[in-house]
Design a protein around this motif. Structure first.
Motif, PDB file in Angstrom:
ATOM      1  N   LEU A  55       0.691  -1.291   0.138  1.00  0.00           N
ATOM      2  CA  LEU A  55       0.030   0.150  -0.243  1.00  0.00           C
ATOM      3  C   LEU A  55       0.991   1.465  -0.395  1.00  0.00           C
ATOM      4  O   LEU A  55       1.835   1.032   0.468  1.00  0.00           O
ATOM      5  N   VAL A  98      -4.971  -5.833   6.389  1.00  0.00           N
ATOM      6  CA  VAL A  98      -4.473  -6.444   4.969  1.00  0.00           C
ATOM      7  C   VAL A  98      -3.796  -7.403   5.377  1.00  0.00           C
ATOM      8  O   VAL A  98      -2.471  -7.761   5.367  1.00  0.00           O
ATOM      9  N   SER A 106      -5.356  -8.906   0.041  1.00  0.00           N
ATOM     10  CA  SER A 106      -7.169  -9.171   0.235  1.00  0.00           C
ATOM     11  C   SER A 106      -7.669  -8.147   1.854  1.00  0.00           C
ATOM     12  O   SER A 106      -6.500  -7.697   2.283  1.00  0.00           O
ATOM     13  N   VAL A 118     -13.379   0.803  -0.512  1.00  0.00           N
ATOM     14  CA  VAL A 118     -12.336   0.309  -1.368  1.00  0.00           C
ATOM     15  C   VAL A 118     -12.759   0.714  -2.588  1.00  0.00           C
ATOM     16  O   VAL A 118     -14.097   0.466  -2.998  1.00  0.00           O
ATOM     17  N   ASN A 119     -12.121   1.696  -3.222  1.00  0.00           N
ATOM     18  CA  ASN A 119     -12.400   2.501  -4.332  1.00  0.00           C
ATOM     19  C   ASN A 119     -14.079   3.536  -4.426  1.00  0.00           C
ATOM     20  O   ASN A 119     -15.338   2.831  -4.590  1.00  0.00           O
ATOM     21  N   HIS A 128     -10.829  -8.941  -2.062  1.00  0.00           N
ATOM     22  CA  HIS A 128      -9.578  -8.718  -2.815  1.00  0.00           C
ATOM     23  C   HIS A 128      -9.624  -7.735  -3.471  1.00  0.00           C
ATOM     24  O   HIS A 128     -10.145  -6.710  -4.039  1.00  0.00           O
ATOM     25  N   LEU A 129      -8.019  -7.365  -3.524  1.00  0.00           N
ATOM     26  CA  LEU A 129      -7.294  -6.074  -4.203  1.00  0.00           C
ATOM     27  C   LEU A 129      -6.613  -6.012  -5.442  1.00  0.00           C
ATOM     28  O   LEU A 129      -6.900  -7.089  -5.787  1.00  0.00           O
ATOM     29  N   ASP A 130      -6.819  -5.673  -5.965  1.00  0.00           N
ATOM     30  CA  ASP A 130      -6.206  -5.689  -7.415  1.00  0.00           C
ATOM     31  C   ASP A 130      -5.173  -3.797  -7.395  1.00  0.00           C
ATOM     32  O   ASP A 130      -5.247  -2.847  -6.937  1.00  0.00           O
ATOM     33  N   ASP A 133      -5.953   0.281  -7.001  1.00  0.00           N
ATOM     34  CA  ASP A 133      -7.805   0.434  -5.892  1.00  0.00           C
ATOM     35  C   ASP A 133      -6.819   1.536  -4.873  1.00  0.00           C
ATOM     36  O   ASP A 133      -5.632   1.109  -4.464  1.00  0.00           O
ATOM     37  N   VAL A 135      -7.726   2.570  -1.414  1.00  0.00           N
ATOM     38  CA  VAL A 135      -8.467   1.926  -0.132  1.00  0.00           C
ATOM     39  C   VAL A 135      -8.243   3.388   0.667  1.00  0.00           C
ATOM     40  O   VAL A 135      -7.061   4.145   1.321  1.00  0.00           O
ATOM     41  N   GLU A 143      -3.250   3.225  -1.520  1.00  0.00           N
ATOM     42  CA  GLU A 143      -3.689   2.843  -3.247  1.00  0.00           C
ATOM     43  C   GLU A 143      -2.436   1.441  -2.814  1.00  0.00           C
ATOM     44  O   GLU A 143      -1.221   1.690  -2.780  1.00  0.00           O
ATOM     45  N   VAL A 144      -2.890   0.747  -4.073  1.00  0.00           N
ATOM     46  CA  VAL A 144      -2.592  -0.597  -3.966  1.00  0.00           C
ATOM     47  C   VAL A 144      -1.567  -0.464  -5.286  1.00  0.00           C
ATOM     48  O   VAL A 144      -2.414  -0.718  -5.738  1.00  0.00           O
TER      49      VAL A 144
END
Length: 146
Positions: A55, A98, A106, A118-119, A128-130, A133, A135, A143-144
């Motif tokens: 992150l 996380v 995730s 998330v978003n 699930h995080l891409d 994304d 947060v 940001e991921v």
């Protein structure tokens, strides 16, 4: 005669501009098609080795760009026991967790008062995080990133 000269002086650069935009669009379509055509095995082997998911702070601005690496799992909250301890009045003492799930991230809310987003969508359970994304926990944005 002067009107036709002005017309050519205006139209010719516009024609060139339209052609450049069309070419850029064509290359973008080719890029998207090549990414979509990759098999899951190619995607998995295409990941950079040694670059862990994490992150990156967006806000607060004084921490912008700072990175939090998620090797196994990190908890976020106001409590000194949390891995990511933040002084934010909108955070619960143990706000969110996380986790790194075999290379994928995730997040789950830990029963916080203000929720985890998330978003810009309130999450329930484990999500699930891409990459890319956004947060939000309390007033903190991440940001991921890879």
């Amino acid at each position: 005669m002067a009107a036709s000269a002005n017309y050519a002086a205006v139209v010719r650069p516009l024609q060139v501009l339209v052609m450049v935009i069309a070419i850029l669009f064509f290359f973008r379509v080719l890029r998207v098609a090549s990414v979509q055509a990759r098999s899951p095995e190619q995607v998995a082997t295409g990941r950079r080795r040694g670059s862990a998911l994490g992150l990156e702070y967006i806000e607060p601005l004084d921490r912008s760009g700072e990175r939090v690496t998620v090797d196994i799992a990190v908890t976020i909250g106001r409590s000194p026991d949390c891995d990511v301890n933040l002084e934010d009045t909108y955070l619960s003492s143990r706000h969110a967790r996380v986790a790194n799930d075999n290379g994928d991230l995730s997040i789950e809310d830990l029963g916080s008062t203000n929720g985890t987003y998330v978003n810009q969508e309130l999450i329930e359970g484990r999500v699930h995080l891409d990459r890319g994304d956004i947060v939000q926990v309390g007033g903190v944005l991440f940001e991921v990133v890879r």
